[in-house]
Design an enzyme around this catalytic site. Structure first.
Site, PDB file in Angstrom:
ATOM      1  N   SER A  59      -7.486  58.146 -10.076  1.00 64.08           N
ATOM      2  CA  SER A  59      -8.611  57.346 -10.847  1.00 64.08           C
ATOM      3  C   SER A  59      -8.186  57.076 -12.257  1.00 64.08           C
ATOM      4  O   SER A  59      -7.306  56.292 -12.153  1.00 64.08           O
ATOM      5  CB  SER A  59      -9.803  58.594 -10.813  1.00 64.08           C
ATOM      6  OG  SER A  59     -10.973  57.995 -11.202  1.00 64.08           O
ATOM      7  N   ASP A  62     -15.174  52.804  -2.283  1.00 65.92           N
ATOM      8  CA  ASP A  62     -14.815  53.114  -3.806  1.00 65.92           C
ATOM      9  C   ASP A  62     -14.880  51.612  -4.763  1.00 65.92           C
ATOM     10  O   ASP A  62     -14.479  50.796  -4.045  1.00 65.92           O
ATOM     11  CB  ASP A  62     -13.388  53.467  -3.811  1.00 65.92           C
ATOM     12  CG  ASP A  62     -12.652  54.037  -5.129  1.00 65.92           C
ATOM     13  OD1 ASP A  62     -13.520  54.024  -6.025  1.00 65.92           O
ATOM     14  OD2 ASP A  62     -11.527  54.066  -5.146  1.00 65.92           O
ATOM     15  N   HIS A  80     -13.706  57.547  -3.116  1.00 63.62           N
ATOM     16  CA  HIS A  80     -13.102  57.859  -4.326  1.00 63.62           C
ATOM     17  C   HIS A  80     -13.369  59.576  -4.417  1.00 63.62           C
ATOM     18  O   HIS A  80     -14.174  60.025  -4.213  1.00 63.62           O
ATOM     19  CB  HIS A  80     -13.996  57.422  -5.513  1.00 63.62           C
ATOM     20  CG  HIS A  80     -13.252  57.505  -6.652  1.00 63.62           C
ATOM     21  ND1 HIS A  80     -12.365  56.678  -7.081  1.00 63.62           N
ATOM     22  CD2 HIS A  80     -13.388  58.484  -7.644  1.00 63.62           C
ATOM     23  CE1 HIS A  80     -11.834  56.979  -8.409  1.00 63.62           C
ATOM     24  NE2 HIS A  80     -12.394  58.019  -8.599  1.00 63.62           N
TER      25      HIS A  80
END
Length: 237
Positions: free
Chosen positions: A21, A177, A207
């Site tokens: 991320s 995601d 995610h």
């Protein structure tokens, strides 16, 4: 660490960096800076641009797992990082934060639909995408343009010539995601630039899945993603 490998007792020719991320963003940004000093970079579902908030994955997954990441929560992280006021959330989410000139510039081409891997797009999101407009908030665009186009802030804004010397790269992406297209476009652009790059895409992934490879609630996709990554590093690092 790289410059003091002997003192630290490590082989500085075998350094890999990774993060997921926001960590994936930092991985890509650091790799741009250090390039050949790193042997492998592993950006895991990275956030790589604030130019286009209407990619297919943002449209498809904006509310998929509210506890993990939504389109709005991702945007707030970007705004915090760039010190941009939350007053601009609606403007940026509608892609009105870039001027007409930027919308037609080479920077728009860096993340244009020509890079989309349509086999990984699940819905009619391509049809639902908002077409680029001829207008935008000129004042806001001027205020944030320098930040928006900085490749250390938005690695997908890097020129092709700056991408070509990147280290061996393992890009991990997830189907569910909002950041899916960021990673897939990065993979496509690196491949075109001649970088040795491997894509690990998990269509059923989400995610944060990499954290669920063990523990009280493991997910098969998390276990598989971790096993695949470890196997890649064993072979290449």
């Amino acid at each position: 660490m790289i410059n003091n490998g002997k003192d630290l007792g490590i082989d500085s020719s075998r350094v890999a960096i990774s993060g997921d991320s926001a960590g994936g963003h930092l991985t890509a940004a650091v790799s741009l800076r250090l390039k050949k000093k790193i042997k492998i970079q592993v950006p895991i579902y990275p956030c790589l641009q604030l130019f286009d908030m209407q990619t297919p994955s943002y449209i498809e997954n904006k509310d998929f797992i509210p506890e993990m990441l939504t389109d709005i929560s991702m945007l707030t992280y970007w705004l915090n990082y760039a010190n941009i006021s939350y007053d601009h959330i609606d403007t940026i989410m509608a892609n009105k934060h870039t001027s007409p000139a930027l919308k037609k510039s080479k920077y728009a081409d860096f993340i244009s639909p020509k890079w989309y891997m349509t086999e990984h797009i699940r819905t009619e999101s391509l049809r639902k995408m908002k077409k680029p407009t001829d207008f935008g908030d000129e004042k806001l665009s001027k205020q944030i343009e320098k930040t928006l186009l900085d490749p250390y802030f938005s690695p997908l804004m890097a020129e092709d010539s700056d991408l070509k010397d990147l280290p061996l790269t393992y890009v991990l992406t997830a189907g569910y995601d909002v950041l899916r297209e960021d990673g897939l476009i990065y993979y496509q652009r690196l491949k075109k630039a001649g970088v040795k790059v491997h894509l690990a895409h998990y269509q059923e992934g989400f995610h944060g899945m990499i954290f669920f490879f063990r523990g009280p609630i493991p997910f098969n996709v998390g276990i598989r993603a971790m096993d695949d990554l470890v196997e890649f590093l064993k072979k290449n690092l």
